[in-house]
Design an enzyme around this catalytic site. Structure first.
Site, PDB file in Angstrom:
ATOM      1  N   ASP A  73     -39.325   8.210  62.366  1.00  0.00           N
ATOM      2  CA  ASP A  73     -39.022   9.480  61.675  1.00  0.00           C
ATOM      3  C   ASP A  73     -39.416  10.546  62.783  1.00  0.00           C
ATOM      4  O   ASP A  73     -40.235  11.290  62.310  1.00  0.00           O
ATOM      5  CB  ASP A  73     -40.095   9.756  60.536  1.00  0.00           C
ATOM      6  CG  ASP A  73     -41.485   9.209  60.697  1.00  0.00           C
ATOM      7  OD1 ASP A  73     -42.343   9.725  59.798  1.00  0.00           O
ATOM      8  OD2 ASP A  73     -41.779   8.766  61.883  1.00  0.00           O
ATOM      9  N   CYS A  74     -38.777  10.405  63.824  1.00  0.00           N
ATOM     10  CA  CYS A  74     -38.921  11.273  64.842  1.00  0.00           C
ATOM     11  C   CYS A  74     -38.258  12.738  65.020  1.00  0.00           C
ATOM     12  O   CYS A  74     -37.030  12.446  64.612  1.00  0.00           O
ATOM     13  CB  CYS A  74     -38.517  10.831  66.196  1.00  0.00           C
ATOM     14  SG  CYS A  74     -38.719  11.548  67.739  1.00  0.00           S
TER      15      CYS A  74
END
Length: 335
Positions: A73-74
């Site tokens: 979840d960058c």
């Protein structure tokens, strides 16, 4: 018969990329979830369909050699490109394209974003054959079971608090990512489009002032720019259906004309009252070269495209003088 299956991970509705095919093997049977808050549903879905094992990258990080897919979840830092650099197909649950110091490692072959559990499906046999990886026997289903048992052993209070903190953290992270992604896109647009355009306009103005070209242009455009009738005639000329697609690409002609007219207004050759109708006049050809592409993007039928292109060009030709008149009326009393 192998129990491992190839899985197709499509990009999300607002995501980046196309799709990737992931397949577990005996050596690489882990789906690592580096999202915080436990195993993300996207990672769990990949594991369920493929026969692999979903692991929490924060609590039980496996060796990278055992990972066949990574879920992150960058919002644009290191994680988005780290796993692609290690040749591990990566799924970013957040929207947005490749970003960060390792963005160059993210390609359409190894990276998609915005993917949700509903975007994951079994791959077609042809796609599975083309994808890297071989079949193997499914292992360690007990790992997931033991994890679930451990979660169930927690007290209701601690478990409820954990769920609330997880949702709160992801919600905050989603909002922050939206602002961060928007800021990054704004900076990229400024660097790639706005700043070069400013330099180009500065060059045109400097060239006009230094060479006296502006005075020559002023005399040439005087019949058009000093009266509303001249601007209407100017808009009709550049809006001719044969000319408008040739003048539209890159908005170069509009940029040069706009700079010239703006300079003429600043030097007093043209009245400021002509600024708005002049803007409407030079914008007649905007996007006239893009009409066929727009029809194709809209999945228009060939017959529709053949009719739409001349129809749009002629409509711009007809509405050109009307647009100039609207600009003239709207500018009354402004100067």
């Amino acid at each position: 018969m192998s129990k491992y299956k190839s899985v197709k991970v499509n990009k999300g509705r607002s995501g980046w990329g196309n799709y990737i095919i992931v397949t577990p093997t005996d050596e690489k049977d882990k789906v690592i979830s580096v999202t915080g808050g436990g195993i993300h549903p996207t990672a769990q879905r990949i594991a369920e369909l493929s026969g692999g094992i979903a692991v929490d990258g924060f609590k039980n990080p496996p060796d990278n050699k055992e990972v066949f897919c990574a879920v992150v979840d960058c919002g644009g830092t290191l994680r988005a490109g780290l796993f692609p650099k290690l040749s591990i197909p990566t799924v970013n649950i957040l929207d947005g394209g490749p970003a960060g110091p390792m963005a160059d490692y993210c390609t359409e072959d190894n990276y998609v974003s915005g993917s949700k559990p509903d975007d994951i499906e079994l791959a077609d046999p042809a796609q599975a054959t083309a994808a890297k990886g071989t079949s193997a026997v499914k292992e360690a289903p007990k790992a997931a079971t033991s994890t679930q048992t451990a979660e169930q052993s927690k007290s209701k209070f601690v478990k409820g608090l954990s769920v609330i903190m997880e949702k709160l953290g992801r919600g905050i992270g989603y909002v922050v990512n939206l602002f961060f992604d928007g800021a990054r896109e704004a900076v990229n647009m400024a660097l790639r489009n706005i700043i070069p355009f400013i330099l180009f306009i500065s060059f045109i103005i400097g060239l006009m002032n230094a060479t006296g070209f502006g005075s020559w242009v002023a005399k040439g455009l005087e019949p058009f720019t000093t009266s509303i009738g001249g601007l209407i005639l100017f808009a009709i000329i550049i809006g001719i259906p044969v000319l408008s697609p040739l003048l539209a690409p890159g908005a170069v002609v509009q940029s040069i004309l706009g700079t010239m007219i703006g300079t003429l207004i600043a030097t007093g050759y043209v009245s400021p009252a002509m600024a708005l109708p002049a803007l409407f006049a030079i914008s007649v050809v905007d996007a006239c070269d893009f009409i066929p592409v727009a029809a194709a993007l809209g999945e228009a039928k060939p017959e529709t495209s053949r009719i739409a292109v001349p129809a749009m060009l002629f409509s711009r030709f007809i509405t050109a003088p009307l647009a100039v008149l609207v600009g003239w009326v709207a500018g009354i009393g402004l100067f």
